[in-house]
Design a protein around this motif. Structure first.
Motif, mmCIF file in Angstrom:
data_model
loop_
_atom_site.group_PDB
_atom_site.id
_atom_site.type_symbol
_atom_site.label_atom_id
_atom_site.label_comp_id
_atom_site.label_asym_id
_atom_site.label_seq_id
_atom_site.Cartn_x
_atom_site.Cartn_y
_atom_site.Cartn_z
ATOM 1 N N UNK A 62 -4.171 7.791 6.820
ATOM 2 C CA UNK A 62 -3.486 6.941 5.855
ATOM 3 C C UNK A 62 -2.634 7.798 4.936
ATOM 4 N N UNK A 63 -2.100 7.173 3.897
ATOM 5 C CA UNK A 63 -1.224 7.878 2.963
ATOM 6 C C UNK A 63 -2.058 8.786 2.058
ATOM 7 N N UNK A 64 -1.872 10.099 2.206
ATOM 8 C CA UNK A 64 -2.679 11.045 1.437
ATOM 9 C C UNK A 64 -2.434 10.920 -0.065
ATOM 10 N N UNK A 65 -1.204 10.603 -0.461
ATOM 11 C CA UNK A 65 -0.914 10.492 -1.894
ATOM 12 C C UNK A 65 -1.640 9.306 -2.514
ATOM 13 N N UNK A 66 -1.804 8.238 -1.755
ATOM 14 C CA UNK A 66 -2.530 7.080 -2.288
ATOM 15 C C UNK A 66 -4.000 7.416 -2.506
ATOM 16 N N UNK A 67 -4.571 8.204 -1.609
ATOM 17 C CA UNK A 67 -5.944 8.660 -1.835
ATOM 18 C C UNK A 67 -6.030 9.470 -3.126
ATOM 19 N N UNK A 68 -5.034 10.319 -3.338
ATOM 20 C CA UNK A 68 -5.033 11.149 -4.549
ATOM 21 C C UNK A 68 -4.920 10.291 -5.806
ATOM 22 N N UNK A 69 -4.102 9.248 -5.755
ATOM 23 C CA UNK A 69 -3.954 8.348 -6.909
ATOM 24 C C UNK A 69 -5.286 7.687 -7.234
ATOM 25 N N UNK A 70 -5.961 7.142 -6.222
ATOM 26 C CA UNK A 70 -7.233 6.459 -6.456
ATOM 27 C C UNK A 70 -8.277 7.425 -7.001
ATOM 28 N N UNK A 71 -8.338 8.634 -6.441
ATOM 29 C CA UNK A 71 -9.293 9.626 -6.943
ATOM 30 C C UNK A 71 -8.982 10.003 -8.388
ATOM 31 N N UNK A 72 -7.709 10.164 -8.684
ATOM 32 C CA UNK A 72 -7.304 10.557 -10.036
ATOM 33 C C UNK A 72 -7.762 9.524 -11.066
ATOM 34 N N UNK A 73 -7.852 8.279 -10.655
ATOM 35 C CA UNK A 73 -8.267 7.216 -11.569
ATOM 36 C C UNK A 73 -9.745 6.866 -11.411
ATOM 37 N N UNK A 74 -10.491 7.802 -10.838
ATOM 38 C CA UNK A 74 -11.937 7.713 -10.898
ATOM 39 C C UNK A 74 -12.640 7.151 -9.695
ATOM 40 N N UNK A 75 -11.934 6.856 -8.608
ATOM 41 C CA UNK A 75 -12.577 6.226 -7.459
ATOM 42 C C UNK A 75 -13.208 7.256 -6.531
ATOM 43 N N UNK A 76 -14.251 6.833 -5.854
ATOM 44 C CA UNK A 76 -14.821 7.570 -4.726
ATOM 45 C C UNK A 76 -14.207 6.985 -3.460
ATOM 46 N N UNK A 77 -13.692 7.847 -2.575
ATOM 47 C CA UNK A 77 -12.988 7.376 -1.385
ATOM 48 C C UNK A 77 -13.869 7.546 -0.151
#
Length: 477
Positions: A203-218
């Protein structure tokens, strides 16, 4: 002391050192501004009388400072043209601060955006003029965090007829593109606890980074030829997830469409667990060889946050997107938007409203769809010698829709490292499948080709560079 000259035609901050004398202090301040680049070559300086008044100096002091800097070569003076900053030889200038290194790319087939040269400038300007001539009185004030009601109303009608979305203007939040939409949804999910989000792999690696940056576990959710493996959501490793992000209509980067049975399984999971589906409909407008696939949101509006943007239809620089928010998340998303940036800028929203309500947006999309289909067909012609017949070395995926194509290599001997080396030899930029996996490992290799990216005049040369690249890769095997 710090001084400005606000009424002299230019604004410039100067640091005058009073201990060195008035003339010397002005000379040093001007030298520093020129050497540092704050005063660029050919910048016009204020007249001596105006500058003297602003700085509280005598006109003779300013004239003497100018004369000294003219003698040193920092300034030039011409009759009728005033005093300007001279072009200094390179050795006299302080070295510039290093900036970001940009790729020097001749042929760009990277995925991610539309042809910027095809932006509908005339239609946009016409819509902006209409919007500006009928602006409401409150346009320049702070606005509703959800965005302009005019755009939210227009989107309700447009998304309903074009994507099958069930929306109400009150439930739409205008965002600065998909990245902010994902950040707002992650923040809203994490209002009381750390959210866990399943995201497609690859998937889109940058979207994973955005979600992690805002506190999510992926948690990675595997993808195959039928899209995201939503049949796995009942497995133990997914029992704690709060949300699933999917590119259901056209998976990024494989191009797969989520199979109808898997759509049903995904909705069933959301209803039974109270989970959230984040539907990223990033290029749902572009379909070539099949009927458009409707949004999942239309079948489960209480459980789907539908996200769309104009990044692929008009351009990502506009920073205009939207979330059709399920009722239970509306207030948390509004609160997150309020604290993020209060609201998205209003003039662009009203211009887009005009485009949609006059159907200029539809006309632009139809024209773009024809142009990109033609480009896709030319790309397929380019790939055909290597993708058909007994000596085929690659397979093509995701060609029925979107703005990109995934090319997978059939030979295990061909590595992405080799591919990157060869594409660099031909000044060709492409996307790589290897960059899209959640974790490094023994994953399928491939390249992602964005056929919408180059300007129209540059597309044939980009395809020629791709042909040379494929020939070289074929010899490498």
């Amino acid at each position: 002391m710090s001084e400005h000259w606000p009424n002299s035609g230019v604004d410039l901050h100067l640091e005058l050192n009073a201990t060195t004398g008035r003339q010397s202090g002005l000379e040093n301040a001007l030298r520093t501004a020129i050497r540092s680049g704050r005063l660029a070559a050919e910048s016009r300086l204020p007249a001596t009388r105006k500058l003297a008044t602003e700085l509280g100096l005598s006109r003779g002091t300013v004239r003497a400072a100018y004369d000294q800097l003219i003698a040193e070569g920092y300034l030039t003076a011409r009759q009728g043209s005033g005093t300007t900053v001279a072009r200094l030889p390179m050795h006299q200038q302080d070295p510039p601060h290093p900036g970001p290194v940009s790729d020097r790319i001749r042929h760009d087939l990277r995925p991610g955006g539309p042809d910027a040269c095809a932006f509908p400038t005339t239609a946009w300007l016409r819509a902006a003029r209409r919007a500006l001539t009928s602006l409401p009185a409150d346009i320049y004030r702070y606005d509703d965090p959800r965005g302009r009601i005019e755009l939210r109303t227009a989107l309700t009608e447009y998304l309903g007829r074009s994507r099958g979305v069930l929306a109400h203007p009150d439930h739409i939040v205008i965002t600065n593109g998909y990245t902010q939409a994902l950040a707002l949804l992650t923040t809203a999910l994490g209002e009381n606890s750390t959210p866990t989000i399943a995201m497609e792999d690859p998937g889109a690696d940058f979207h994973r980074a955005i979600a992690r940056h805002h506190g999510a576990v992926i948690v990675p959710l595997p993808v195959d030829e039928h899209g995201a493996r939503t049949d796995l959501l009942t497995d133990p490793e997914f029992t704690t997830i709060d949300a699933v992000e999917v590119t259901a209509a056209h998976q990024y980067p494989t191009g797969a469409t989520l199979h109808p049975q898997r759509r049903h399984l995904l909705v069933a999971w959301a209803r039974s667990r109270g989970g959230l589906i984040i539907e990223n409909d990033y290029d749902g407008e572009f379909r070539y060889d099949r009927q458009p696939v409707g949004a999942i949101q239309g079948t489960a509006p209480d459980h789907v946050a539908y996200v769309g943007t104009v990044s692929k239809t008009l351009g990502p620089a506009l920073r205009l997107g939207w979330i059709v928010t399920p009722p239970r998340l509306l207030e948390p998303v509004i609160e997150a938007k309020r604290h993020a940036d209060r609201h998205t800028e209003s003039l662009g929203q009203l211009t887009l409203t005009e485009l949609i309500t006059t159907h200029a947006y539809d006309r632009h999309i139809r024209a773009s769809r024809l142009r990109y289909r033609r480009r896709r067909d030319l790309l397929l012609d380019c790939l055909r010698p290597w993708s058909t017949g007994p000596r085929s070395t690659l397979s093509i995926h995701g060609i029925a829709a979107g703005l990109k194509t995934l090319v997978r290599f059939d030979s295990s001997e061909l590595t992405e490292h080799q591919t990157k080396r060869v594409t660099a030899e031909f000044d060709l930029a492409v996307g790589y499948l290897g960059d899209r996996w959640h974790t490094p490992g023994n994953h399928p290799q491939g390249i992602v080709l964005g056929y919408s990216t180059p300007p129209e005049h540059a597309y044939p040369a980009a395809l020629e560079a791709l042909t040379h690249t494929l020939r070289a890769l074929h010899r490498t095997r």
